[in-house]
Design a protein around this motif. Structure first.
Motif, PDB file in Angstrom:
ATOM      1  N   VAL A  94       0.838  -1.199   0.000  1.00 18.60           N
ATOM      2  CA  VAL A  94       0.000   0.000   0.000  1.00 18.60           C
ATOM      3  C   VAL A  94       0.874   1.251   0.000  1.00 18.60           C
ATOM      4  CG1 VAL A  94      -1.646   1.344   1.365  1.00 18.60           C
ATOM      5  CG2 VAL A  94      -1.964  -1.128   1.115  1.00 18.60           C
ATOM      6  N   ARG A  95       1.890   1.259   0.847  1.00 20.59           N
ATOM      7  CA  ARG A  95       2.757   2.431   0.952  1.00 20.59           C
ATOM      8  C   ARG A  95       3.446   2.739  -0.383  1.00 20.59           C
ATOM      9  NH1 ARG A  95       4.890   5.035   5.131  1.00 20.59           N
ATOM     10  NH2 ARG A  95       4.199   3.425   6.601  1.00 20.59           N
ATOM     11  N   LYS A  96       3.950   1.709  -1.045  1.00 17.56           N
ATOM     12  CA  LYS A  96       4.656   1.932  -2.306  1.00 17.56           C
ATOM     13  C   LYS A  96       3.703   2.357  -3.407  1.00 17.56           C
ATOM     14  CE  LYS A  96       8.647  -1.030  -1.385  1.00 17.56           C
ATOM     15  NZ  LYS A  96       9.402  -2.251  -1.782  1.00 17.56           N
ATOM     16  N   ASN A  97       2.472   1.821  -3.385  1.00 19.60           N
ATOM     17  CA  ASN A  97       1.470   2.273  -4.348  1.00 19.60           C
ATOM     18  C   ASN A  97       1.205   3.766  -4.188  1.00 19.60           C
ATOM     19  OD1 ASN A  97      -0.314   0.470  -6.268  1.00 19.60           O
ATOM     20  ND2 ASN A  97       0.331  -0.877  -4.593  1.00 19.60           N
ATOM     21  N   VAL A  98       1.041   4.190  -2.955  1.00 19.89           N
ATOM     22  CA  VAL A  98       0.725   5.592  -2.686  1.00 19.89           C
ATOM     23  C   VAL A  98       1.906   6.493  -3.034  1.00 19.89           C
ATOM     24  CG1 VAL A  98       0.107   7.249  -0.877  1.00 19.89           C
ATOM     25  CG2 VAL A  98      -0.983   4.999  -0.924  1.00 19.89           C
ATOM     26  N   ALA A  99       3.111   5.992  -2.823  1.00 20.17           N
ATOM     27  CA  ALA A  99       4.305   6.801  -3.069  1.00 20.17           C
ATOM     28  C   ALA A  99       4.682   6.875  -4.541  1.00 20.17           C
ATOM     29  CB  ALA A  99       5.481   6.229  -2.277  1.00 20.17           C
ATOM     30  N   VAL A 116       3.388  10.727   2.321  1.00 15.43           N
ATOM     31  CA  VAL A 116       2.706   9.432   2.269  1.00 15.43           C
ATOM     32  C   VAL A 116       2.121   9.090   3.634  1.00 15.43           C
ATOM     33  CG1 VAL A 116       3.049   6.946   1.998  1.00 15.43           C
ATOM     34  CG2 VAL A 116       4.028   8.541   0.329  1.00 15.43           C
ATOM     35  N   ASP A 117       2.909   9.283   4.695  1.00 13.39           N
ATOM     36  CA  ASP A 117       2.392   8.969   6.034  1.00 13.39           C
ATOM     37  C   ASP A 117       1.188   9.837   6.382  1.00 13.39           C
ATOM     38  OD1 ASP A 117       4.195   6.977   6.542  1.00 13.39           O
ATOM     39  OD2 ASP A 117       5.617   8.254   7.633  1.00 13.39           O
ATOM     40  N   ARG A 118       1.233  11.110   5.972  1.00 11.17           N
ATOM     41  CA  ARG A 118       0.135  12.022   6.295  1.00 11.17           C
ATOM     42  C   ARG A 118      -1.165  11.584   5.610  1.00 11.17           C
ATOM     43  NH1 ARG A 118       2.686  16.504   5.520  1.00 11.17           N
ATOM     44  NH2 ARG A 118       1.991  16.967   3.396  1.00 11.17           N
ATOM     45  N   ILE A 119      -1.082  11.211   4.331  1.00  9.52           N
ATOM     46  CA  ILE A 119      -2.313  10.820   3.636  1.00  9.52           C
ATOM     47  C   ILE A 119      -2.785   9.446   4.078  1.00  9.52           C
ATOM     48  CG2 ILE A 119      -1.291   9.722   1.582  1.00  9.52           C
ATOM     49  CD1 ILE A 119      -4.269  12.168   1.623  1.00  9.52           C
ATOM     50  N   LEU A 120      -1.856   8.536   4.402  1.00  6.36           N
ATOM     51  CA  LEU A 120      -2.263   7.224   4.914  1.00  6.36           C
ATOM     52  C   LEU A 120      -3.000   7.373   6.245  1.00  6.36           C
ATOM     53  CD1 LEU A 120       0.882   5.004   4.155  1.00  6.36           C
ATOM     54  CD2 LEU A 120      -1.318   4.993   2.967  1.00  6.36           C
ATOM     55  N   VAL A 131       0.898  -4.008   3.520  1.00  8.88           N
ATOM     56  CA  VAL A 131       0.160  -5.119   2.907  1.00  8.88           C
ATOM     57  C   VAL A 131      -0.011  -4.855   1.419  1.00  8.88           C
ATOM     58  CG1 VAL A 131      -1.996  -6.443   2.961  1.00  8.88           C
ATOM     59  CG2 VAL A 131      -1.052  -5.500   5.090  1.00  8.88           C
ATOM     60  N   ARG A 132      -0.024  -5.920   0.628  1.00  5.14           N
ATOM     61  CA  ARG A 132      -0.279  -5.751  -0.806  1.00  5.14           C
ATOM     62  C   ARG A 132      -1.777  -5.578  -1.032  1.00  5.14           C
ATOM     63  NH1 ARG A 132       3.015 -10.685  -2.933  1.00  5.14           N
ATOM     64  NH2 ARG A 132       0.900 -11.270  -3.571  1.00  5.14           N
ATOM     65  N   PRO A 133      -2.165  -4.730  -1.993  1.00  7.32           N
ATOM     66  CA  PRO A 133      -3.597  -4.427  -2.183  1.00  7.32           C
ATOM     67  C   PRO A 133      -4.424  -5.620  -2.629  1.00  7.32           C
ATOM     68  CG  PRO A 133      -2.259  -3.394  -3.893  1.00  7.32           C
ATOM     69  CD  PRO A 133      -1.313  -3.902  -2.858  1.00  7.32           C
ATOM     70  N   ASP A 134      -3.815  -6.636  -3.267  1.00  5.88           N
ATOM     71  CA  ASP A 134      -4.611  -7.778  -3.711  1.00  5.88           C
ATOM     72  C   ASP A 134      -5.106  -8.627  -2.550  1.00  5.88           C
ATOM     73  OD1 ASP A 134      -2.135  -8.735  -3.041  1.00  5.88           O
ATOM     74  OD2 ASP A 134      -1.869  -9.982  -4.825  1.00  5.88           O
ATOM     75  N   ARG A 135      -4.667  -8.316  -1.337  1.00  3.06           N
ATOM     76  CA  ARG A 135      -5.123  -9.034  -0.145  1.00  3.06           C
ATOM     77  C   ARG A 135      -6.161  -8.233   0.646  1.00  3.06           C
ATOM     78  NH1 ARG A 135       0.754 -11.203   2.174  1.00  3.06           N
ATOM     79  NH2 ARG A 135       1.364 -12.344   0.291  1.00  3.06           N
ATOM     80  N   LEU A 136      -6.603  -7.123   0.081  1.00  7.20           N
ATOM     81  CA  LEU A 136      -7.481  -6.215   0.814  1.00  7.20           C
ATOM     82  C   LEU A 136      -8.869  -6.170   0.196  1.00  7.20           C
ATOM     83  CD1 LEU A 136      -4.892  -3.344   1.330  1.00  7.20           C
ATOM     84  CD2 LEU A 136      -5.586  -5.089   2.991  1.00  7.20           C
ATOM     85  N   SER A 137      -9.806  -5.581   0.937  1.00  4.79           N
ATOM     86  CA  SER A 137     -11.197  -5.486   0.487  1.00  4.79           C
ATOM     87  C   SER A 137     -11.354  -4.392  -0.553  1.00  4.79           C
ATOM     88  CB  SER A 137     -12.099  -5.177   1.680  1.00  4.79           C
ATOM     89  OG  SER A 137     -11.865  -3.861   2.153  1.00  4.79           O
ATOM     90  N   GLY A 138     -12.529  -4.399  -1.211  1.00  7.77           N
ATOM     91  CA  GLY A 138     -12.812  -3.381  -2.204  1.00  7.77           C
ATOM     92  C   GLY A 138     -12.794  -1.980  -1.613  1.00  7.77           C
ATOM     93  N   GLY A 139     -13.339  -1.819  -0.418  1.00 14.86           N
ATOM     94  CA  GLY A 139     -13.348  -0.507   0.217  1.00 14.86           C
ATOM     95  C   GLY A 139     -11.954  -0.017   0.539  1.00 14.86           C
ATOM     96  N   GLN A 140     -11.082  -0.934   0.996  1.00 16.54           N
ATOM     97  CA  GLN A 140      -9.700  -0.553   1.293  1.00 16.54           C
ATOM     98  C   GLN A 140      -8.944  -0.180   0.023  1.00 16.54           C
ATOM     99  OE1 GLN A 140      -8.936  -4.243   3.407  1.00 16.54           O
ATOM    100  NE2 GLN A 140      -8.593  -3.119   5.329  1.00 16.54           N
ATOM    101  N   ARG A 141      -9.173  -0.942  -1.055  1.00 13.81           N
ATOM    102  CA  ARG A 141      -8.498  -0.625  -2.315  1.00 13.81           C
ATOM    103  C   ARG A 141      -8.962   0.730  -2.861  1.00 13.81           C
ATOM    104  NH1 ARG A 141      -9.383  -6.217  -3.309  1.00 13.81           N
ATOM    105  NH2 ARG A 141     -11.106  -5.777  -4.736  1.00 13.81           N
TER     106      ARG A 141
END
Length: 367
Positions: A94-99, A116-120, A131-141
């Motif tokens: 998630v962090r690398k996706n956002v960055a 990145v920390d501020r927006i997370l 965590v990798r996004p493929d392991r997360l829910s639709g709302g989290q993605r």
């Protein structure tokens, strides 16, 4: 002060001669939430992609805060776009996706990490940052996609049906979060959707499109209650349309000659309307159902000439809502619903009745 976003006579014609967008004009103030709404193929996503730079425009100008951006590449524009499928990188955390967007801009690592920390934190994603996004829910993605788009601090955030893949309950929850987030950030949002309820709930103004053209630009309540074209009246809400010819206009009220006699509604803004073919548009919420034996004097005192005799063909009560289907004298049917406190126990299937409305609750549209 320049508009945050301004589209002037923007058009898109494909190489085969197909016109996708025709003479699109829109001025957007800073911090507005604008929705593009219309049926599939109406040009709403094409318009969004032209703003983002993923589609070249054929004519007109696009300005952001007074700067013409027609010829800028997508990465050079002060915009960020969220796609329906979110377009997240499944192999990245998630962090690398956002960055990612900040890395593309070459931002120093320390500043990047702070942003990145501020927006997370703002989007409640810190706990799943690794965590990798493929392991997360639709709302989290969906939140990850928002964080990735917002961390680059765009002037305009473009959203292409970003809630379309979510189930109904989650979609409603994310709608509420999205509106609150937009208000707190003060960023201009331009949102494409085919869902009326979504556009009506989220936006400050709605742009209704049809066959590449703008049909109407209005705040949600005005759009819902005062359609300005036949297409909008048929597309938005649950309206009954009664065709006729404008008989006369008195002040704000127009009288239309119809198959059911003269009926009234708010007059069109078009001058010279008398004699024009028209439709009287009745929003479902404006219609009252009255017992057939209600004294005519009482009906006229409350509703004037806005009354039609009907027969109730179906009626059922679901919880506190009474749903009715009534037949007009010409055989057409209208669906009506109201609170049980208003209609419960008063009517039954097979009853004769009357429908009535106040003239100010209806709108006359010229064809």
């Amino acid at each position: 002060m320049a508009y945050d976003l301004q589209l002037s006579h923007v058009g898109k014609v494909y190489d085969n001669g197909t016109a996708a967008v025709i003479d699109f004009n829109l001025d957007v103030d800073k911090g507005e939430f604008i929705a593009f709404l219309g049926p599939s193929g109406c040009g709403k996503t094409t318009t969004l992609r032209m703003i983002a730079g993923f589609e070249a425009i054929s004519s007109g100008d696009i300005n952001i805060r007074g700067k013409r951006i027609n010829d800028l590449l997508p990465e050079q524009r002060p915009t960020s776009m969220i796609f329906q499928n979110y377009a997240l990188f499944p192999h990245m955390s998630v962090r690398k996706n956002v960055a990612f967007g900040l890395d593309v801009k070459g931002m120093p690592a320390a500043e990047r990490d702070r942003k990145v920390d501020r927006i997370l934190e703002k989007l409640d994603l810190l706990a799943i940052a690794d965590v990798r996004p493929d392991r997360l829910s639709g709302g989290q993605r969906q939140r990850i996609a928002l964080a990735r788009s917002l961390v680059v601090e765009p002037d305009i955030l473009l959203l292409d049906e970003p809630l379309g893949a979510l189930d109904a309950n989650l979609r409603k929850s994310i709608q509420n979060e999205l509106k609150l987030l937009q208000r707190s950030l003060g960023i201009t949002f331009v949102f494409v959707t085919h869902a009326q309820s979504e556009a009506l709930a989220l936006s400050d103004r709605i742009v209704v499109m049809n066959q590449g053209k703008i049909e109407q630009i209005s705040p949600p309540y005005e759009l819902y209650t005062r359609p300005k074209s036949l297409f909008v009246a048929q597309f938005i809400g649950r309206n009954t349309l009664i065709p006729g010819t404008v008989h006369g206009v008195s002040g704000a009220i127009a009288t239309v000659d119809t198959a059911f006699g003269p009926l009234s509604g708010l007059a069109p803004s078009t001058t010279g309307a008398v004699g024009a073919k028209s439709s009287l548009v009745l929003p479902a919420e404006s219609i009252d159902v009255l017992p057939a034996l209600t004294p005519r004097a009482d009906v006229e005192a409350a509703y004037g000439n806005c009354v039609i005799p009907v027969a109730i063909s179906r009626l059922q009560q679901i919880g506190h809502i009474v749903q009715m289907v009534v037949n007009l004298p010409n055989g057409d049917q209208i669906n009506i619903e109201g609170h049980a406190d208003k209609y419960g126990g008063r009517f039954a299937a097979g009853d004769k009745a009357q429908i009535a409305w106040k003239a100010t609750g209806a709108t006359v549209i010229i064809h």
